[in-house]
Write a protein that holds these residues in place. Structure first.
Motif, PDB file in Angstrom:
ATOM      1  N   ILE A   1      -1.183   3.251  46.689  1.00 44.75           N
ATOM      2  CA  ILE A   1      -1.528   2.177  46.766  1.00 44.75           C
ATOM      3  C   ILE A   1      -2.568   2.318  48.157  1.00 44.75           C
ATOM      4  O   ILE A   1      -2.145   2.953  48.982  1.00 44.75           O
ATOM      5  N   ASN A   2      -3.695   1.782  47.852  1.00 48.03           N
ATOM      6  CA  ASN A   2      -4.849   2.021  49.061  1.00 48.03           C
ATOM      7  C   ASN A   2      -4.697   0.917  49.884  1.00 48.03           C
ATOM      8  O   ASN A   2      -4.940  -0.410  49.644  1.00 48.03           O
ATOM      9  N   ASN A   3      -4.052   1.191  51.150  1.00 48.44           N
ATOM     10  CA  ASN A   3      -3.892   0.047  52.197  1.00 48.44           C
ATOM     11  C   ASN A   3      -5.203  -0.016  53.164  1.00 48.44           C
ATOM     12  O   ASN A   3      -5.294  -0.368  54.242  1.00 48.44           O
ATOM     13  N   SER A   4      -6.083   1.036  52.985  1.00 48.85           N
ATOM     14  CA  SER A   4      -7.012   1.228  54.176  1.00 48.85           C
ATOM     15  C   SER A   4      -8.319   0.550  53.919  1.00 48.85           C
ATOM     16  O   SER A   4      -9.127   0.287  54.904  1.00 48.85           O
ATOM     17  N   GLY A   5      -8.547  -0.468  52.986  1.00 45.02           N
ATOM     18  CA  GLY A   5      -9.718  -1.276  52.648  1.00 45.02           C
ATOM     19  C   GLY A   5     -10.826  -0.311  52.327  1.00 45.02           C
ATOM     20  O   GLY A   5     -11.970  -1.117  51.950  1.00 45.02           O
ATOM     21  N   ALA A   6     -10.717   1.025  52.169  1.00 38.19           N
ATOM     22  CA  ALA A   6     -11.964   1.620  51.567  1.00 38.19           C
ATOM     23  C   ALA A   6     -12.252   1.259  50.036  1.00 38.19           C
ATOM     24  O   ALA A   6     -11.272   1.147  49.190  1.00 38.19           O
ATOM     25  N   GLY A   7     -13.438   1.232  49.704  1.00 39.56           N
ATOM     26  CA  GLY A   7     -13.915   0.811  48.365  1.00 39.56           C
ATOM     27  C   GLY A   7     -14.340   1.870  47.475  1.00 39.56           C
ATOM     28  O   GLY A   7     -14.467   1.779  46.343  1.00 39.56           O
ATOM     29  N   TYR A   8     -14.784   2.934  48.077  1.00 34.97           N
ATOM     30  CA  TYR A   8     -15.323   4.078  47.307  1.00 34.97           C
ATOM     31  C   TYR A   8     -16.708   3.963  46.836  1.00 34.97           C
ATOM     32  O   TYR A   8     -16.909   4.680  45.902  1.00 34.97           O
ATOM     33  N   GLY A   9     -17.336   2.740  46.845  1.00 38.74           N
ATOM     34  CA  GLY A   9     -18.510   2.476  46.395  1.00 38.74           C
ATOM     35  C   GLY A   9     -18.406   1.635  45.067  1.00 38.74           C
ATOM     36  O   GLY A   9     -17.505   1.637  44.485  1.00 38.74           O
ATOM     37  N   GLU A  10     -19.773   1.167  44.677  1.00 29.43           N
ATOM     38  CA  GLU A  10     -19.863   0.425  43.484  1.00 29.43           C
ATOM     39  C   GLU A  10     -19.364   1.023  42.159  1.00 29.43           C
ATOM     40  O   GLU A  10     -19.098   0.450  41.127  1.00 29.43           O
ATOM     41  N   GLU A  11     -20.042   2.155  42.123  1.00 30.30           N
ATOM     42  CA  GLU A  11     -20.083   2.858  40.780  1.00 30.30           C
ATOM     43  C   GLU A  11     -18.328   3.175  40.589  1.00 30.30           C
ATOM     44  O   GLU A  11     -18.125   3.148  39.567  1.00 30.30           O
ATOM     45  N   PHE A  12     -17.769   3.610  41.742  1.00 34.40           N
ATOM     46  CA  PHE A  12     -16.429   3.753  41.590  1.00 34.40           C
ATOM     47  C   PHE A  12     -15.650   2.707  40.901  1.00 34.40           C
ATOM     48  O   PHE A  12     -14.753   2.745  40.111  1.00 34.40           O
ATOM     49  N   ALA A  13     -16.004   1.537  41.678  1.00 39.54           N
ATOM     50  CA  ALA A  13     -15.325   0.148  40.987  1.00 39.54           C
ATOM     51  C   ALA A  13     -15.531  -0.134  39.860  1.00 39.54           C
ATOM     52  O   ALA A  13     -14.739  -0.826  39.069  1.00 39.54           O
ATOM     53  N   LYS A  14     -16.595   0.436  38.996  1.00 38.00           N
ATOM     54  CA  LYS A  14     -16.946   0.059  37.836  1.00 38.00           C
ATOM     55  C   LYS A  14     -15.838   0.543  36.922  1.00 38.00           C
ATOM     56  O   LYS A  14     -15.614  -0.105  35.888  1.00 38.00           O
ATOM     57  N   GLU A  15     -15.275   1.694  37.118  1.00 41.39           N
ATOM     58  CA  GLU A  15     -14.461   2.184  36.300  1.00 41.39           C
ATOM     59  C   GLU A  15     -12.884   2.605  36.793  1.00 41.39           C
ATOM     60  O   GLU A  15     -11.949   2.709  36.090  1.00 41.39           O
ATOM     61  N   ASN A  16     -12.665   2.303  37.864  1.00 40.93           N
ATOM     62  CA  ASN A  16     -11.547   2.484  38.702  1.00 40.93           C
ATOM     63  C   ASN A  16     -11.107   1.145  39.497  1.00 40.93           C
ATOM     64  O   ASN A  16     -11.808   0.229  39.966  1.00 40.93           O
ATOM     65  N   ASN A  17      -9.758   0.883  39.964  1.00 41.53           N
ATOM     66  CA  ASN A  17      -9.468  -0.037  40.941  1.00 41.53           C
ATOM     67  C   ASN A  17      -9.233   0.703  42.057  1.00 41.53           C
ATOM     68  O   ASN A  17      -8.397   1.348  42.387  1.00 41.53           O
TER      69      ASN A  17
END
Length: 816
Positions: free
Chosen positions: A541-557
């Protein structure tokens, strides 16, 4: 003008193509011979003998095809398209074997091989059934062999040969050169997702299952053809059990592969290709149970026959779905169309016509029992179970066939938005009914059962099952979904019912053990699949608030992925996880992730997982494969979601490169005017200017009169005492100035001889140093699968049960 190509090895391809033609011709001859042997053989059995000879020749031809193809792949003969498209020099031997059947042609060969293997067993063991059964089996072999022909007749291409040359399959300018092979350094390699040991054994097992489905089909057709209506059920039953066992094992191996190699976080995704294999498996299971009902009571002959026949037809339909290209947009691992669309349709149509034709022709002569089955009889509930299985298959078949329905009717049926939720909504209730029936039918006898004894046994079992279910639901924490609780109860109910019968086996009734063990395995499999799918939870579980970018969010949560920096521990669930670095093995990079459980300062657990990824530099993406920690009661499944993409470096120590452009991976250049004997400092050492080479040569560049090439002899000393020699070059050619830098990768240096100042007698040395490396990192996802071993253990127990049943039914055949 014909080009004489250099370095091509044409003999193995020509020999392989000869064996393909031989396999097709011999299969056709065998089918024709056995057909005439069935309708009216000559007194000396000459048709049957000719059929046997042709079958043996076919087997040798199939082995010849495989040997030639493997020779081409193993020896990296990339002049052949199949070797170039599916293998590479970097693959170890076991993955070269996998690349053998990665393509359509190789998988068709695998199917042919198993079918020829089974044909030889039938020649030996089929006895009085040899003629009619082998006529059908070898007819199927004709179609499979035709898939590999790769010839054009009257403008129509038939099949796709694995021995086609690269220059014949691909259009490219390099094929105008006789030495084009010198430019083909390597093949495309094996799909990274298939580089898993399960893919060495999963396809052979799966295709043995597909091939074995033809045998009960052939016996059923033979029974109708020769009017031996009842006899075929006895001899076909062991083969049907064998096909169910092998195909089931192959399907579960596929789920093992998915669990260990794919990144969707599970063992079953309801992908159309997965569905295509499970549908005929379920229908043949239904056929086995109805055959048993018919043999004991005389009821449901048509249903037993139809289910046996339709099971192989559905294998062919599954092949059409996965190989015609029609699922290209809905399945992640279907084949592309190789022009076999119509070819596959013909294959299906012929066997559908055989099925329908023989049923219609023998309809009035089929044995029919007019008396209805008793409600308290095993055969009645076996029939009900078969109907439920058929309805389950119908739902899967309808959803999977959406693209086919759209193509035929012009409709626009869209695939489910949430595939897993869609299928679970339908299939969980079916599973409940099937699991219940597999349990209480053990208390029923064929023809009729005393209701009082039945309900007495049922009541006791229900009470025990409720207790076990309550305890398990509490421990597994699946109380949020009523249907899952009901399915869990059905699983325990079936386990207890069949467990009672198994206890009877220990008293000497071993012939009853097979079905009970298989049903217990199925119940465990259902419970394991249910619990693992319903209660698996992400622990990263990611509680840091980091999003890792838009490309990452297309394929991953992003909320389910954590970032790990090298050697910096992070708390995750009960674990402390640390990324310890990576190592490269062939095309794979393995990321070392350490897990620790620390209580009161003491290390309770300590293990390391190695999820890996292959990087695609062109696509700027990775193909990741997880690693798993297995416990008795759960698994911890780990895979990398994102890693720093590697950049191509300028080369190794002795490479020169033109330096007219800037390099973003280096710091701002340090420019110094030097003379021989001067010393220049850099971050990790110093550089001594040794002298000037006025007669320097530059590889592949010829100097004309008036051109000038000068080298600057440098000696690089690092702080550890290691010395490197370098000679960057300065070139004046045709009035233009060039310089060729020298890279020393070990020191992160690029040295350029960038200018000559004749007035001051100075030379310009440009020193570029690599930017300090950023700290290594990975983004990682971890999932906990509770009680997953029930799924795997249930599979093994189910296979053991099938084996026991096969031995029992085979003994009945010998007695008969």
């Amino acid at each position: 003008m014909d080009i004489k190509f250099e370095g091509e090895h044409l003999l193995p391809g020509s020999l392989g193509q000869f064996f393909i033609i031989l396999s097709f011709g011999s299969a056709l001859l065998a089918a024709i011979s056995y057909y005439f042997a069935t309708i009216k053989d000559l007194p000396d059995n000459s048709w049957r003998n000719l059929g046997r000879l042709a079958t043996w020749v076919n087997s040798l031809a199939v082995i010849g095809i495989g040997s030639c193809l493997f020779y081409i792949i193993y020896n990296h003969l990339f002049e052949y398209h199949y070797a170039w498209a599916h293998s590479s020099r970097s693959l170890p031997t076991h993955y070269i074997i996998s690349s053998f059947w990665e393509g359509q042609e190789g998988s068709f060969w695998l199917w042919m091989f198993w079918q020829s293997f089974l044909a030889n067993i039938l020649v030996w063991r089929a006895k009085s059934w040899e003629n009619s059964v082998l006529a059908i089996v070898m007819l199927s072999q004709v179609f499979l062999a035709s898939m590999l022909l790769g010839v054009e007749i009257l403008g129509t291409r038939i099949g796709s040969s694995p021995f086609i040359l690269l220059r014949e399959a691909v259009e490219a300018p390099i094929f105008s050169r006789p030495d084009y092979l010198s430019l083909v350094a390597d093949g495309n390699g094996l799909n990274p997702l298939l580089q898993n040991y399960w893919m060495v054994i999963h396809p052979p097992t799966l295709f043995l299952g597909f091939a074995s489905m033809i045998v009960p089909f052939a016996y059923a057709i033979g029974g109708l053809w020769e009017k031996r209506f009842k006899d075929w059920t006895t001899v076909a039953l062991p083969w049907a059990l064998f096909a169910v066992m092998v195909l089931g094992a192959g399907i579960i191996m596929g789920s093992f592969w998915a669990y260990e190699a794919l990144n969707f976080g599970g063992f079953w995704a309801w992908d159309p290709v997965e569905n295509a294999s499970i549908i005929p498996w379920l229908t043949l299971i239904a056929a086995v149970h109805v055959i048993l009902a018919y043999r004991h009571s005389g009821h449901s002959y048509f249903t037993a026959t139809f289910l046996t026949l339709i099971s192989f037809v559905l294998v062919l339909y599954a092949s059409f779905l996965t190989r015609s290209g029609i699922l290209g947009e809905t399945s992640v691992h279907s084949f592309t169309d190789l022009g076999m669309f119509g070819h596959l349709i013909v294959y299906i149509a012929v066997f559908v016509l055989l099925t329908v034709g023989f049923i219609v022709a023998r309809w009035k002569e089929m044995p029919i029992t007019k008396k209805d089955e008793e409600t308290y009889s095993r055969e009645f509930w076996l029939f009900v179970g078969a109907v439920v299985l058929a309805l389950s298959c119908g739902q899967i078949l309808y959803t999977t066939s959406g693209p086919v329905i759209n193509a035929i009717l012009g409709t626009k049926i869209a695939p489910p938005v949430d595939v897993i939720a869609h299928y679970n909504k339908w299939q969980v209730p079916f599973a409940v009914v099937i699991t219940f029936i597999s349990g209480f039918t053990q208390f029923l006898k064929y023809k009729n059962t005393d209701p009082k004894k039945f309900f007495s046994s049922m009541l006791t079992t229900i009470v025990i099952a409720v207790v076990f279910t309550g305890a398990f639901v509490y421990l597994a924490k699946i109380h949020s979904n009523l249907m899952y609780i009901v399915l869990t109860f059905a699983g325990f109910f079936s386990l207890i019912c069949n467990g009672k019968i198994l206890l009877e086996a220990f008293k000497g009734k071993w012939k009853l053990a097979g079905s009970s063990v298989a049903h217990m395995g199925f119940a465990l499999l259902v419970i394991g699949a249910l619990v693992a799918a319903a209660t698996n939870n992400v622990i990263s579980i990611n509680n840091s608030g980091a999003g890792y970018g838009e490309e990452f969010a297309k394929e991953n949560n992003p909320k389910e992925n954590i970032m790990l920096y090298e050697n910096e521990p992070v708390s995750m669930d009960k674990y402390t996880v640390t990324y310890l670095g990576d190592s490269i093995a062939g095309p794979n990079t393995f990321y070392k992730v350490n897990y620790k459980v620390v209580n009161n300062g003491k290390i309770k657990e300590n293990f390391t997982l190695y999820p890996n990824a292959q990087q695609n530099a062109k696509m700027r993406s990775i193909v990741a494969s997880p690693d798993t920690r297995h416990y008795l009661l759960n698994d911890i499944y780990t895979h990398v979601s994102s890693v720093p993409l590697q950049e191509k470096t300028g080369g190794h120590e002795h490479e020169l490169e033109e330096s007219s452009h800037s390099d973003e991976s280096y710091d701002t250049p340090a420019i110094t005017m030097v003379s021989p004997g001067d010393t220049v400092r850099y971050r990790n050492g110093f550089i001594i200017v040794k002298g000037v080479n006025r007669n320097a040569n530059i590889e592949k560049i010829k100097l004309a009169p008036g051109d000038l090439a000068i080298g600057l002899d440098l000696e690089v000393h690092n702080n550890n005492g290691k010395v490197y020699n370098a000679q960057p070059l300065y070139l004046i050619k045709g009035g233009n100035v060039f310089d060729f830098g020298k890279a020393i990768d070990e020191e992160g240096l690029k040295l350029r001889f960038s200018k000559i100042d004749p007035q001051q007698g100075k030379l310009e040395l440009t020193v570029l140093e690599k930017k300090p490396a950023e700290k290594k990192w990975i983004v990682m996802k971890a999932i906990k699968f509770p009680y997953i071993n029930l799924y795997w253990g249930g599979t093994i127990i189910m296979v053991i049960g099938f084996l026991l049943s096969i031995f029992r039914r085979n003994k009945e055949v010998k007695t008969a």
